[in-house]
Write an enzyme that holds these catalytic residues in place. Structure first.
Site, PDB file in Angstrom:
ATOM      1  N   HIS A   1      -5.901  -6.635  -1.179  1.00 16.11           N
ATOM      2  CA  HIS A   1      -4.785  -5.698  -0.959  1.00 16.11           C
ATOM      3  C   HIS A   1      -3.618  -6.491  -0.320  1.00 16.11           C
ATOM      4  CE1 HIS A   1      -3.924  -1.492  -0.697  1.00 16.11           C
ATOM      5  NE2 HIS A   1      -3.954  -1.427   0.586  1.00 16.11           N
TER       6      HIS A   1
ATOM      7  N   ASP B   1      -8.599  -5.732  -5.492  1.00 15.18           N
ATOM      8  CA  ASP B   1      -8.392  -4.483  -4.558  1.00 15.18           C
ATOM      9  C   ASP B   1      -8.789  -3.247  -5.177  1.00 15.18           C
ATOM     10  OD1 ASP B   1      -7.313  -2.765  -2.774  1.00 15.18           O
ATOM     11  OD2 ASP B   1      -5.151  -3.081  -3.348  1.00 15.18           O
TER      12      ASP B   1
ATOM     13  N   SER C   1       1.001  -1.181   0.022  1.00 18.33           N
ATOM     14  CA  SER C   1       0.007   0.146  -0.142  1.00 18.33           C
ATOM     15  C   SER C   1       0.857   1.362  -0.037  1.00 18.33           C
ATOM     16  CB  SER C   1      -0.993   0.004   1.310  1.00 18.33           C
ATOM     17  OG  SER C   1      -1.926   1.034   1.072  1.00 18.33           O
TER      18      SER C   1
END
Length: 537
Positions: free
Chosen positions: A487, A459, A164
């Site tokens: 994710h 995601d 991320s």
């Protein structure tokens, strides 16, 4: 003052206590270390307090020698233990590579706070040193510190990992400092923020996850929003909405529909973002592929409000933790606020704060004024300690529109003026929307090398990811979209329910890592021989 805990190594499922603060349990054996990092890396004149203690955690179990690689996780927007416990791939890969494993905490998160834990975020000057660039220099200088502390040679390759926002950091560290990092595994990185601001792709990808289970599920969610807002218009309607959604009490007013909307939207989105194939508890405990479970419940309910309740039941009450009903103040208001804060929806947060004020004033101004002041003070304190809130008001500007047609959300166009005003009020700053992509090259990274980028097909954050090989790349930048993956699933520990797509990507990552390690050792061995030759002459 003595603290009521003992500093210990973090053993399997042990709970660490530092400076009197209980920290999350670690699922992997790691030892705590402290690095005194410079607060302002870009000014030779030091700040009044020149350094701060940056926590990093090390696993030496498989480390063979100073010649062996270092796997370095670039911490992101949370306490570092959240990433230690959810990034098992590093520990598993370390067994094969004989690697030292390092997890470094991001400045202003966890307990790595410049100017002290109590003063890091509440003072405008103090928080001004929270930038992507400063954090990257923390990691660069920590790289050098570790090399010295563990007596590593020039041939010791460091590979950086991140998921991320941490994936962004890993990507940018390799791009900016290939002299320090042999390569980068960047999972679910989001370097293309303009795509979040200019399209509804985030919400569209989320909607597709439910629609791929049954095209009726997005229709039911849209119908749910209609029934929610229509019902909220009258007293009797608010009673009916509360019953239909298993709320403990009727909605307090018509605008409470906005709070319910945020509460349900957070559940719908998070169940896709963290829609892993097995039971997990990244935020709440949820079943495997929770969006599938939710869609099946929606189909059984077959009503709009029933669809919204299905989302709440799976995400907020999977194990019955909410009890017999959902509390509006303790759950709906709190969770909607958390969701908007994570996304940086500051116009919605300001609207919610105004609703809270109006409810207190209208219902019992004298009796609960003190309670209101206390609650607002608590909210402001929480906000002042939200480092991510500051970052979304500076470099990480990512408000996301929705249209209600190709996504199942309510049509929404972020209010830029309100957003900027709220950032100015809360933090004394305004966002620089294009700064991040200007500084770190956006998708134009073809001249880079030794980067492995992944995005999960499920995601929603894939919307801001690099999804094809960058133009001009010589083949050393690899991009993979992982089918049936959420994710940064590829960074998690191996699991029997992992889809083959994830297993295959992990194998390829390790193959590429071996290549990076070999190349680093060969090039730096050549440099060492060259320097030695020059010295001898």
């Amino acid at each position: 003052m003595r603290h009521l805990c003992v500093r210990i190594s973090v053993a399997l499922i042990a709970r660490l206590c530092v400076n009197g603060v209980d920290l999350p349990p670690s699922e992997y054996p790691v030892d705590e270390h402290i690095f005194e990092s410079v607060i302002d890396h870009f000014n030779f004149r030091p700040t009044a307090v020149p350094t701060f203690p940056l926590r990093y955690y090390v696993n030496e179990k498989n480390w063979n020698s100073s010649f062996s690689p270092c796997f370095f996780y670039t911490g992101n927007e949370a306490d570092i233990f959240q990433f230690i416990n959810n990034t098992g791939f590093l520990f598993e890969a370390a067994e094969e590579f004989g690697a030292l494993v390092v997890f470094a905490e991001h400045r202003y998160y966890g307990l790595s706070n410049p100017f002290g834990n109590a003063y890091a975020l509440g003072v405008p000057y103090n928080i001004s040193f929270l930038t992507v660039e400063q954090a990257m220099e923390d990691f660069n200088t920590l790289n050098l510190h570790i090399r010295k502390k563990w007596s590593m040679t020039q041939q010791t390759p460091f590979i950086t990992f991140g998921g991320s926002y941490g994936g962004n950091l890993a990507l940018w560290l390799r791009l900016k400092n290939p002299n320090l990092w042999a390569g980068a595994i960047a999972s679910s990185a989001t370097p293309l923020k303009h795509l979040l601001r200019e399209t509804n792709d985030f919400a569209r990808i989320e909607t597709e996850a439910y629609g791929n289970v049954s095209e009726k599920c997005p229709e039911l969610v849209r119908k749910g929003w209609e029934e929610l807002y229509e019902g909220a218009k009258t007293v009797s309607g608010r009673v009916n909405v509360a019953k239909s959604l298993s709320l403990c009490s009727p909605l307090p007013d018509e605008r409470a529909a906005d709070d319910v909307h945020g509460w349900i939207s957070g559940a719908l989105e998070t169940m896709v973002q963290y829609g892993y194939p097995y039971e997990t508890s990244f935020y709440n405990l949820i079943p495997g592929y929770p969006f599938r479970v939710t869609c099946q419940k929606m189909l059984k309910a077959n009503t709009g409000l029933g669809a919204l309740l299905s989302a709440a039941d799976v995400y907020y009450n999977y194990t019955g933790e909410a009890g017999g009903c959902f509390d509006f103040d303790a759950l709906v208001m709190v969770e909607s606020s958390k969701y908007w804060k994570r996304k940086g929806d500051y116009d919605r947060l300001q609207d919610q704060e105004n609703r809270i004020k109006n409810r207190y004033k209208k219902n019992s101004p004298k009796l609960i004024r003190k309670s209101f002041d206390s609650r607002m003070s608590k909210l402001k304190w929480e906000e002042s300690n939200m480092a991510w809130g500051y970052q979304t008001c500076t470099e990480v500007y990512q408000p996301m529109p929705t249209n209600g047609v190709t996504d199942f959300e309510l049509p929404y166009k972020p209010n830029r003026t309100a957003y900027f005003t709220e950032c100015k009020r809360r933090w004394g700053v305004e966002p620089r929307p294009d700064w991040e992509e200007m500084t770190f090259m956006g998708a134009d990274i073809g001249k880079g090398s030794n980067i492995y980028l992944t995005s999960g097909q499920l995601d929603p954050w894939r919307a801001a990811g690099i999804q094809s090989t960058p133009k001009g790349s010589d083949g050393t930048i690899i991009v993979r979209i992982i089918e049936s993956a959420a994710h940064h699933l590829d960074l998690r520990a191996a699991h029997p329910l992992d889809p083959w797509s994830v297993v295959s990507v992990r194998r390829e990552q390790k193959k590429v890592m071996r290549k990076w390690i070999t190349e680093w050792r060969e090039s730096h061995n050549l440099l060492t021989r060259t320097f030695n030759s020059l010295d001898s002459s």
